[in-house]
Write a protein that holds these residues in place. Structure first.
Motif, PDB file in Angstrom:
ATOM      1  N   GLU A  12      41.228  47.433  22.721  1.00  0.00           N
ATOM      2  CA  GLU A  12      40.502  46.410  23.480  1.00  0.00           C
ATOM      3  C   GLU A  12      41.278  45.097  23.495  1.00  0.00           C
ATOM      4  N   GLU A  13      41.970  44.801  22.398  1.00  0.00           N
ATOM      5  CA  GLU A  13      42.773  43.575  22.340  1.00  0.00           C
ATOM      6  C   GLU A  13      43.921  43.605  23.360  1.00  0.00           C
ATOM      7  N   LEU A  14      44.427  44.813  23.674  1.00  0.00           N
ATOM      8  CA  LEU A  14      45.500  44.914  24.672  1.00  0.00           C
ATOM      9  C   LEU A  14      45.044  44.426  26.039  1.00  0.00           C
ATOM     10  N   ASP A  15      43.741  44.448  26.272  1.00  0.00           N
ATOM     11  CA  ASP A  15      43.193  44.012  27.552  1.00  0.00           C
ATOM     12  C   ASP A  15      42.653  42.596  27.503  1.00  0.00           C
ATOM     13  N   SER A  16      42.945  41.862  26.422  1.00  0.00           N
ATOM     14  CA  SER A  16      42.338  40.543  26.241  1.00  0.00           C
ATOM     15  C   SER A  16      42.925  39.487  27.166  1.00  0.00           C
ATOM     16  N   MET A  22      47.606  40.089  22.179  1.00  0.00           N
ATOM     17  CA  MET A  22      48.138  41.349  22.688  1.00  0.00           C
ATOM     18  C   MET A  22      49.389  41.773  21.906  1.00  0.00           C
ATOM     19  N   ALA A  23      50.267  40.801  21.602  1.00  0.00           N
ATOM     20  CA  ALA A  23      51.480  41.123  20.850  1.00  0.00           C
ATOM     21  C   ALA A  23      51.139  41.647  19.464  1.00  0.00           C
ATOM     22  N   GLU A  24      50.137  41.026  18.828  1.00  0.00           N
ATOM     23  CA  GLU A  24      49.726  41.485  17.499  1.00  0.00           C
ATOM     24  C   GLU A  24      49.110  42.880  17.576  1.00  0.00           C
ATOM     25  N   ALA A  25      48.322  43.141  18.635  1.00  0.00           N
ATOM     26  CA  ALA A  25      47.701  44.454  18.797  1.00  0.00           C
ATOM     27  C   ALA A  25      48.764  45.532  19.018  1.00  0.00           C
ATOM     28  N   VAL A  26      49.810  45.202  19.766  1.00  0.00           N
ATOM     29  CA  VAL A  26      50.907  46.155  19.985  1.00  0.00           C
ATOM     30  C   VAL A  26      51.528  46.545  18.654  1.00  0.00           C
ATOM     31  N   GLU A  27      51.817  45.548  17.802  1.00  0.00           N
ATOM     32  CA  GLU A  27      52.448  45.823  16.504  1.00  0.00           C
ATOM     33  C   GLU A  27      51.548  46.682  15.627  1.00  0.00           C
ATOM     34  N   ARG A  28      50.284  46.360  15.582  1.00  0.00           N
ATOM     35  CA  ARG A  28      49.384  47.069  14.688  1.00  0.00           C
ATOM     36  C   ARG A  28      49.085  48.485  15.194  1.00  0.00           C
ATOM     37  N   LEU A  29      48.964  48.638  16.516  1.00  0.00           N
ATOM     38  CA  LEU A  29      48.759  49.985  17.051  1.00  0.00           C
ATOM     39  C   LEU A  29      49.974  50.862  16.800  1.00  0.00           C
ATOM     40  N   ALA A  30      51.169  50.293  16.979  1.00  0.00           N
ATOM     41  CA  ALA A  30      52.391  51.058  16.731  1.00  0.00           C
ATOM     42  C   ALA A  30      52.465  51.491  15.276  1.00  0.00           C
ATOM     43  N   ALA A  31      51.936  50.687  14.378  1.00  0.00           N
ATOM     44  CA  ALA A  31      51.947  51.038  12.959  1.00  0.00           C
ATOM     45  C   ALA A  31      51.066  52.253  12.680  1.00  0.00           C
ATOM     46  N   HIS A  32      50.057  52.475  13.511  1.00  0.00           N
ATOM     47  CA  HIS A  32      49.218  53.671  13.351  1.00  0.00           C
ATOM     48  C   HIS A  32      49.970  54.934  13.759  1.00  0.00           C
ATOM     49  N   GLY A  33      51.054  54.769  14.529  1.00  0.00           N
ATOM     50  CA  GLY A  33      51.883  55.909  14.908  1.00  0.00           C
ATOM     51  C   GLY A  33      51.142  56.933  15.747  1.00  0.00           C
ATOM     52  N   GLU A  34      51.384  58.194  15.447  1.00  0.00           N
ATOM     53  CA  GLU A  34      50.819  59.278  16.247  1.00  0.00           C
ATOM     54  C   GLU A  34      49.303  59.271  16.276  1.00  0.00           C
ATOM     55  N   ASN A  35      48.672  58.720  15.245  1.00  0.00           N
ATOM     56  CA  ASN A  35      47.210  58.711  15.214  1.00  0.00           C
ATOM     57  C   ASN A  35      46.613  57.866  16.333  1.00  0.00           C
ATOM     58  N   SER A  49      46.314  49.107  35.753  1.00  0.00           N
ATOM     59  CA  SER A  49      46.913  47.909  36.331  1.00  0.00           C
ATOM     60  C   SER A  49      48.263  47.650  35.665  1.00  0.00           C
ATOM     61  N   SER A  50      49.137  46.934  36.332  1.00  0.00           N
ATOM     62  CA  SER A  50      50.486  46.694  35.806  1.00  0.00           C
ATOM     63  C   SER A  50      50.490  46.017  34.444  1.00  0.00           C
ATOM     64  N   PRO A  51      49.685  44.941  34.220  1.00  0.00           N
ATOM     65  CA  PRO A  51      49.689  44.320  32.886  1.00  0.00           C
ATOM     66  C   PRO A  51      49.261  45.291  31.789  1.00  0.00           C
ATOM     67  N   ARG A  52      48.237  46.102  32.077  1.00  0.00           N
ATOM     68  CA  ARG A  52      47.768  47.048  31.062  1.00  0.00           C
ATOM     69  C   ARG A  52      48.831  48.109  30.796  1.00  0.00           C
ATOM     70  N   LEU A  53      49.431  48.650  31.853  1.00  0.00           N
ATOM     71  CA  LEU A  53      50.455  49.670  31.646  1.00  0.00           C
ATOM     72  C   LEU A  53      51.629  49.125  30.848  1.00  0.00           C
ATOM     73  N   LYS A  54      51.983  47.875  31.080  1.00  0.00           N
ATOM     74  CA  LYS A  54      53.082  47.291  30.318  1.00  0.00           C
ATOM     75  C   LYS A  54      52.730  47.227  28.835  1.00  0.00           C
ATOM     76  N   ALA A  55      51.513  46.800  28.531  1.00  0.00           N
ATOM     77  CA  ALA A  55      51.097  46.708  27.131  1.00  0.00           C
ATOM     78  C   ALA A  55      51.038  48.094  26.496  1.00  0.00           C
ATOM     79  N   TYR A  56      50.448  49.056  27.194  1.00  0.00           N
ATOM     80  CA  TYR A  56      50.384  50.416  26.655  1.00  0.00           C
ATOM     81  C   TYR A  56      51.794  50.989  26.472  1.00  0.00           C
ATOM     82  N   GLY A  57      52.668  50.702  27.450  1.00  0.00           N
ATOM     83  CA  GLY A  57      54.032  51.191  27.367  1.00  0.00           C
ATOM     84  C   GLY A  57      54.782  50.627  26.174  1.00  0.00           C
ATOM     85  N   GLU A  58      54.538  49.375  25.844  1.00  0.00           N
ATOM     86  CA  GLU A  58      55.188  48.777  24.673  1.00  0.00           C
ATOM     87  C   GLU A  58      54.774  49.492  23.395  1.00  0.00           C
ATOM     88  N   VAL A  59      53.500  49.861  23.305  1.00  0.00           N
ATOM     89  CA  VAL A  59      53.044  50.598  22.121  1.00  0.00           C
ATOM     90  C   VAL A  59      53.718  51.970  22.076  1.00  0.00           C
TER      91      VAL A  59
END
Length: 415
Positions: A12-16, A22-35, A49-59
């Motif tokens: 949800e933070e990725l869509d804030s 958003m940057a912090e959410a990317v780091e923390r989600l990536a730390a969860h890894g495959e889960n 949407s493009s902003p959301r896809l970019k954030a998801y893509g970074e993770v």
């Protein structure tokens, strides 16, 4: 699969819309890894949407290879459409170079292009990427689009290793063949050593008597010259062609259809050069194919008249045929001893035929457009090899500039 605590809130933070959150959410989600992947891919499907896809893509990129595999698995299961799969596969870094290479050799052409696009974007020195190119060449694949761009982008790095593969006795025959093909594709004959050039030239000589059915199809668009078989040698000087070499019909036609390559000269910094193919003698005539701007010019009508008259002065007779179904053009000229004797033009519903010879014309009954008259005036390319065509000699491939040679033209040619 049970979602770990916190993953839902982080998505949800990725869509804030707040860049710091958003940057912090990317780091923390990536730390969860495959889960994090199952819920993340669900969110991707829901919001594209493009902003959301970019954030998801970074993770996904930070998670790396497991995320790459998850995207492919979700697509195979029908959870991601082709467009979304392609967008997500653009985000991964060099850790996934081997996976891009694996896609590059996938029989699915769309996935193969995605693989080459990834390799091209990364431009990493990848042994897997090199092997993907070699395998494609060994299978006889083409190098249009992304595969060709990737080969040329990595040429300086890959060329020496391709030469090593050609010489490696431990390499299989398909690998050596693919490596040799890539060297020609990327650098032309000049990329080969003396031994391999000799082998290619020997193969060409063996194939010279090959079939003549490979002349270009005149459907949609085509142009060519026809000159008498007995006097065809004059066409080389008349068209400014150099270094003629014997080639099979299939090879010559393919080479003549290739685009020009840059070759600036002191007098013309923007000069380009190309190749022209003169066929074997076909029912008493030889046909000439090549790039229209290089052999005829850019001022279509005046250059066509000047060219056919110049060639007829050198060969006694010459005909120039030009047909473009899409543009509505249907034009032909016949000249003898440097003078136009007949011409026909039809464009956009208008047509005109002109017999410029006031004396009796033995061809006065020949009327109509290119496809109606070419066989009566000389040779119909569409019927070469279909009917009983009398063939003499072999074809010639020549270049449009002196002191150039054939070795710099890249691209594989059929033999």
């Amino acid at each position: 699969m049970e979602i770990e605590p916190g993953i839902e809130a982080l998505i949800e933070e990725l869509d804030s819309g707040d860049s710091a959150r958003m940057a912090e959410a990317v780091e923390r989600l990536a730390a969860h890894g495959e889960n994090a992947l199952p819920r993340l891919l669900e969110a991707v499907r829901a919001g594209q949407s493009s902003p959301r896809l970019k954030a998801y893509g970074e993770v996904l990129s930070r998670i790396g290879p497991p995320a790459f595999d998850a995207v492919l698995a979700a697509a195979s299961a029908g959870g991601l459409d082709e467009w979304l799969r392609g967008r997500l596969l653009r985000f991964f870094d060099e850790r996934c170079a081997g996976r891009y290479a694996a896609l590059a050799v996938d029989p699915d052409r769309w996935l193969s292009n995605v693989g080459y696009a990834g390799l091209l974007r990364l431009r990493v020195d990848s042994e897997a990427g090199l092997r993907a190119l070699v395998e494609k060449a060994a299978r006889g694949g083409d190098f249009y689009g992304e595969p060709g761009k990737y080969l040329h982008a990595m040429w300086d790095s890959y060329a020496p290793r391709l030469r090593e593969l050609c010489r490696d006795p431990a390499s299989s025959r398909p690998v050596r063949r693919g490596a040799l093909g890539l060297l020609i594709e990327g650098g032309g004959l000049d990329a080969l050593d003396a031994r391999d050039r000799m082998l290619v030239e020997r193969l060409v000589r063996v194939k010279l008597p090959g079939g003549v059915r490979a002349v270009p199809d005149t459907q949609l668009s085509a142009w060519w010259l026809a000159v008498p078989g007995e006097t065809y040698e004059g066409v080389f000087e008349a068209l400014g062609l150099h270094d003629p070499r014997p080639v099979p019909v299939q090879t010559g036609v393919a080479a003549a259809m290739c685009e020009e390559i840059p070759n600036p000269s002191p007098d013309d910094p923007s000069r380009g050069i190309s190749r022209a193919f003169v066929t074997p003698e076909l029912d008493g005539w030889r046909l000439v194919f090549g790039q229209f701007p290089q052999l005829v010019g850019y001022d279509d009508w005046n250059d066509m008249i000047e060219t056919v008259e110049r060639v007829s002065a050198a060969c006694g007779k010459a005909q120039l045929f030009f047909v473009d179904d899409a543009g509505g053009a249907d034009i032909w000229f016949a000249a003898e001893d440097g003078r136009m004797v007949r011409q026909y033009a039809a464009e956009g519903g208008w047509d005109e035929e002109d017999d410029e010879d006031e004396e009796d014309d033995e061809d006065e009954d020949i009327t109509g457009g290119v496809r109606d008259v070419c066989g009566d005036l000389s040779v119909d390319p569409d019927l070469v090899g279909v009917l009983d065509t009398i063939v003499r000699g072999h074809g010639w491939l020549a270049v449009t500039a002196p002191d150039m040679g054939h070795g710099q033209f890249p691209g594989l040619l059929p033999v």
